[in-house]
Design an enzyme around this catalytic site. Sequence first.
Site, PDB file in Angstrom:
ATOM      1  N   ASP A  94       0.872  -1.195   0.000  1.00  0.00           N
ATOM      2  CA  ASP A  94       0.000   0.000   0.000  1.00  0.00           C
ATOM      3  C   ASP A  94       0.896   1.229   0.000  1.00  0.00           C
ATOM      4  O   ASP A  94       2.019   1.171   0.522  1.00  0.00           O
ATOM      5  CB  ASP A  94      -0.933   0.035   1.230  1.00  0.00           C
ATOM      6  CG  ASP A  94      -2.208   0.851   0.976  1.00  0.00           C
ATOM      7  OD1 ASP A  94      -2.113   2.045   0.607  1.00  0.00           O
ATOM      8  OD2 ASP A  94      -3.300   0.292   1.134  1.00  0.00           O
ATOM      9  N   SER A 116       7.124   0.920 -13.030  1.00  0.00           N
ATOM     10  CA  SER A 116       8.270   0.681 -12.155  1.00  0.00           C
ATOM     11  C   SER A 116       7.826   0.339 -10.728  1.00  0.00           C
ATOM     12  O   SER A 116       8.477  -0.454 -10.035  1.00  0.00           O
ATOM     13  CB  SER A 116       9.210   1.890 -12.149  1.00  0.00           C
ATOM     14  OG  SER A 116       8.508   3.010 -11.660  1.00  0.00           O
ATOM     15  N   ASN A 176      -6.088  -5.616  -5.484  1.00  0.00           N
ATOM     16  CA  ASN A 176      -7.149  -5.005  -4.680  1.00  0.00           C
ATOM     17  C   ASN A 176      -7.066  -3.474  -4.630  1.00  0.00           C
ATOM     18  O   ASN A 176      -8.089  -2.814  -4.448  1.00  0.00           O
ATOM     19  CB  ASN A 176      -7.075  -5.580  -3.260  1.00  0.00           C
ATOM     20  CG  ASN A 176      -7.892  -4.780  -2.270  1.00  0.00           C
ATOM     21  OD1 ASN A 176      -9.113  -4.933  -2.198  1.00  0.00           O
ATOM     22  ND2 ASN A 176      -7.237  -3.895  -1.519  1.00  0.00           N
ATOM     23  N   TYR A 230     -14.981   5.203 -13.002  1.00  0.00           N
ATOM     24  CA  TYR A 230     -14.659   4.073 -12.117  1.00  0.00           C
ATOM     25  C   TYR A 230     -15.222   2.772 -12.701  1.00  0.00           C
ATOM     26  O   TYR A 230     -14.525   1.748 -12.767  1.00  0.00           O
ATOM     27  CB  TYR A 230     -15.255   4.361 -10.735  1.00  0.00           C
ATOM     28  CG  TYR A 230     -15.119   3.250  -9.725  1.00  0.00           C
ATOM     29  CD1 TYR A 230     -13.933   3.041  -9.038  1.00  0.00           C
ATOM     30  CD2 TYR A 230     -16.207   2.414  -9.440  1.00  0.00           C
ATOM     31  CE1 TYR A 230     -13.823   2.028  -8.091  1.00  0.00           C
ATOM     32  CE2 TYR A 230     -16.104   1.407  -8.498  1.00  0.00           C
ATOM     33  CZ  TYR A 230     -14.914   1.215  -7.827  1.00  0.00           C
ATOM     34  OH  TYR A 230     -14.808   0.210  -6.894  1.00  0.00           O
ATOM     35  N   ALA A 256     -15.834   2.108 -15.762  1.00  0.00           N
ATOM     36  CA  ALA A 256     -15.046   1.756 -16.948  1.00  0.00           C
ATOM     37  C   ALA A 256     -13.737   1.082 -16.535  1.00  0.00           C
ATOM     38  O   ALA A 256     -13.324   0.080 -17.124  1.00  0.00           O
ATOM     39  CB  ALA A 256     -14.756   3.014 -17.765  1.00  0.00           C
ATOM     40  N   GLY A 270     -12.413   8.829   2.794  1.00  0.00           N
ATOM     41  CA  GLY A 270     -11.399   8.920   3.854  1.00  0.00           C
ATOM     42  C   GLY A 270     -11.393   7.617   4.645  1.00  0.00           C
ATOM     43  O   GLY A 270     -11.768   6.570   4.125  1.00  0.00           O
TER      44      GLY A 270
END
Length: 301
Positions: free
Chosen positions: A36, A65, A87, A153, A155, A194
């Site tokens: 993440d 990269s 994910n 989103y 798409a 958030g």
Amino acid sequence: MRFDGRVVIVTGAGAGMGRSHAKLLAALGARVVVNDIRNAGAVVTEIEATGGIAVADGHDISTDSGSEGLVTAAVERFGQVDALINNAGIAVHCAFADTTYDLFDQTMRVNTYGPFFATKYAWPYLRSSGTGRVVMVASKAAVMGGAHDLVHYGASKGALLAMTRQLAFEGAAEGVAVNAVLPTALTGMAGDGGDDLDQAVRTHALAPHMAERLGVDLADAARLAERSTSVVSAVVAWLCHPACPSNGEFFNAMAGEASRLTFALGTGFSDPELIVDVVRDHFEVITSMDSHTLMPSIAVR
Ligand SMILES: NC(=O)c1ccc[n+]([C@@H]2O[C@H](COP(=O)([O-])OP(=O)(O)OC[C@H]3O[C@@H](n4cnc5c(N)ncnc54)[C@H](O)[C@@H]3O)[C@@H](O)[C@H]2O)c1
């Protein structure tokens, strides 16, 4: 069920469903790469506190990269990659009329290019695993509609369904199975984007339904959010297991429900001399799904 001996990469595992997938797989014996751009270290600390094995990785998967760096780090640390869970994702609500090139591009980079890059770099290791598994985390927004202000989103996630089918054909002979999950869970993304899970539980239209299905008090936002992600992880984890026979399939996972989504081709109407008037006159039978063929299954070796 155990995942001992398997190395699993989970992208976007610093929060939400990815964190839940990483924790479940580590608890079941997998060595997990927690990727993440934020919070990966904290999730690894949680996993290690319960005796699991994991490593944190902070690469941005939306770049070539970054994804290459992620797979390299996984192999350097654990020597192999047996499963990849694509994910990581973003969803910025915006009406289509206001959607700029930059927003469309940014969404595609994280949600579509990221899984392409990560899968591309993991592919040689997944093939040599002999039982490689890829899970694409797509969305019902790709096919079911009903998600407001998310054309870009939808798409980006629709492309993952296409990638799932095509990769499933390519990987089958070498034992690599590629499936997609279309989840719904109460995460930061399901709220205002958030990390406020209370907000997600307060505002998500399906929160009361999920609370009822999961038998959790709607007022207990933290527990409801946790339960809603952990039941999705059960489906995702099974799709990472060598014994799972599915390949190229799409699965709904929400509030403990698990089901397959597929496409069907109607039998329709056929005429070698087809002209527009004939299409008009037979439109009812052309649109009918009374007789149809389901999307074919793809056997994995
Ligand atoms: N929450 C839902 O109901 C829902 C519904 C359909 C699909 N999804 C999909 O499920 C996946 C997980 O979403 P979530 O609800 O847990 O959201 P979340 O926001 O809690 O988690 C997504 C994680 O991805 C990370 N991330 C974003 N860009 C990244 C990048 N470039 N590189 C590495 N990590 C990155 C974020 O930092 C975040 O921790 C996403 O792909 C999302 O589109 C969620």
